[in-house]
Design a protein around this motif. Structure first.
Motif, mmCIF file in Angstrom:
data_model
loop_
_atom_site.group_PDB
_atom_site.id
_atom_site.type_symbol
_atom_site.label_atom_id
_atom_site.label_comp_id
_atom_site.label_asym_id
_atom_site.label_seq_id
_atom_site.Cartn_x
_atom_site.Cartn_y
_atom_site.Cartn_z
ATOM 1 N N LYS A 225 31.783 -9.341 18.348
ATOM 2 C CA LYS A 225 30.389 -9.039 17.995
ATOM 3 C C LYS A 225 29.643 -8.469 19.198
ATOM 4 N N THR B 176 30.748 -4.988 19.816
ATOM 5 C CA THR B 176 30.213 -4.146 18.750
ATOM 6 C C THR B 176 28.752 -3.801 19.018
ATOM 7 N N PRO C 184 33.754 -0.073 18.963
ATOM 8 C CA PRO C 184 34.234 -0.450 17.633
ATOM 9 C C PRO C 184 35.314 -1.534 17.667
ATOM 10 N N CYS C 185 35.032 -2.644 17.034
ATOM 11 C CA CYS C 185 35.979 -3.758 16.934
ATOM 12 C C CYS C 185 36.157 -4.156 15.476
ATOM 13 N N GLY D 136 34.066 0.584 12.637
ATOM 14 C CA GLY D 136 34.086 -0.511 13.589
ATOM 15 C C GLY D 136 33.038 -1.538 13.220
ATOM 16 N N GLY D 137 32.991 -2.630 13.978
ATOM 17 C CA GLY D 137 32.009 -3.670 13.702
ATOM 18 C C GLY D 137 32.257 -4.382 12.391
#
Length: 320
Positions: free
Chosen positions: A110, A113, A118-119, A280-281
């Motif tokens: 988080k 992000t 982007p995760c 991402g996110g």
């Protein structure tokens, strides 16, 4: 996206290796390079990063633990730590990151992000306490480990006419206790989501005694308190002879079940798909056997894991 990273963080859980394998092979299938980040966020900050090939994840799908290792990392909670992590990701040309772990791991994802990196989060924890998914990787293996222990302990409880109090993991969630307790025929299940009184436990034990029952099993989730304290209280208030078994870290180990291997494979691959789509996110999960994804920031700030109270009520009905 041509290069992604993958890490495992927090407590290990059976099936993490299967998820890592899925991330690596799904990405390589789509001609994307994958870099393994060793020792979780601590390794990310220190730059412990190596390229992974197809063979790097061979012969791991059946192994417990995590080949990438894991570690707690207080530094990741700081601005300085987060900036160091992004610096390492940029240094290695990594454009997206798959994070496999529990809620602490998600907090790191988080944070990255929110800083524009982007995760995608993949739920890997035996506690089954991640919001937005019905099951987490490792939960099924853990409850099968617990039920195996309950079955063995019941043999001894029967032979000696005793009440056994078994403490299981789960932190602040009662899922392990509830599922294993229901499957193991426990007379009482103490979980943090329900304020069961010790007198309720005693009443159930005495009802069993009155109909000739010679032994009992009580499951205590660690979020409730110590099994030793529960057993001590029972002996103070009744004439029941008790014994305590704290299962501990045995619940985290072992070869993952079929359910966990399949779940990990599906979720790991889905995480890669999202990154390749430019999303991402996000965090991935499973609901009614369908893959889902949701905003990772929203999940950690607005969603909350809930226990199945109908199942809890059923456990009481069946333990009369």
């Amino acid at each position: 996206m041509k290069r992604i990273g993958v890490l495992t963080s927090g407590g290990d859980s059976p099936g993490m290796n299967a998820a890592v394998r899925a991330v690596v092979r799904k990405a390589i299938f789509h001609e994307v390079e994958v870099y393994g980040i060793y020792h979780g966020y601590e390794g990310l900050i220190k730059g412990d990063i190596k390229k992974l090939e197809i063979g790097s994840v061979g012969d791991i799908i059946h192994r417990g633990g995590t080949m990438l290792f894991s570690a707690r990392c207080p530094e990741m909670k700081t601005e300085e730590g987060q900036l160091k992590a992004i610096e390492q990701l940029n240094k290695h040309g990594i454009e997206g990151l798959v994070v496999i772990g529990g809620d602490g791991s998600y907090m790191g994802a988080k944070a990255l992000t929110e800083r524009g990196f982007p995760c995608v989060g993949v739920p890997g924890t035996i506690d089954n306490d991640i919001p937005g998914t019905e099951f987490t990787i490792g939960f099924d293996t853990a409850i099968n480990t617990v039920i195996d222990a309950i079955d063995k302990i019941r043999d001894t409880a029967t032979s000696h006419k005793r009440t056994y109090v078994i403490e299981v993991m789960g932190r602040d969630a009662g899922d392990i206790a509830l599922w294993a307790g229901l499957a193991g025929g426990a007379e009482s299940i103490l979980i943090p989501e329900s304020a069961d009184d010790i007198n309720d436990v005693i009443a159930r034990l005495k009802r069993g005694q009155d109909r000739g029952k010679k032994h009992s099993i009580i499951i205590v989730a660690e979020g409730v308190g110590s099994a030793v304290e529960v057993a001590k209280k029972l002996e103070e208030l009744t004439d029941f002879e008790t014994r305590v078994s704290v299962l501990g870290y045995i619940q985290r180990g072992g070869s993952p079940t079929v359910a966990d291997r399949v779940l990990a494979s599906r979720l790991g691959a889905q995480a890669v798909s999202l990154l390749l789509e430019g999303k991402g996110g996000r965090a991935v999960g499973i609901e009614q056997n369908r893959l889902v994804d949701y905003d990772i920031i929203e999940a950690l700030t607005q969603k909350k894991h809930t226990l199945d109270h109908q199942m809890f009520d059923l456990s009481k009905e069946l333990s009369i």
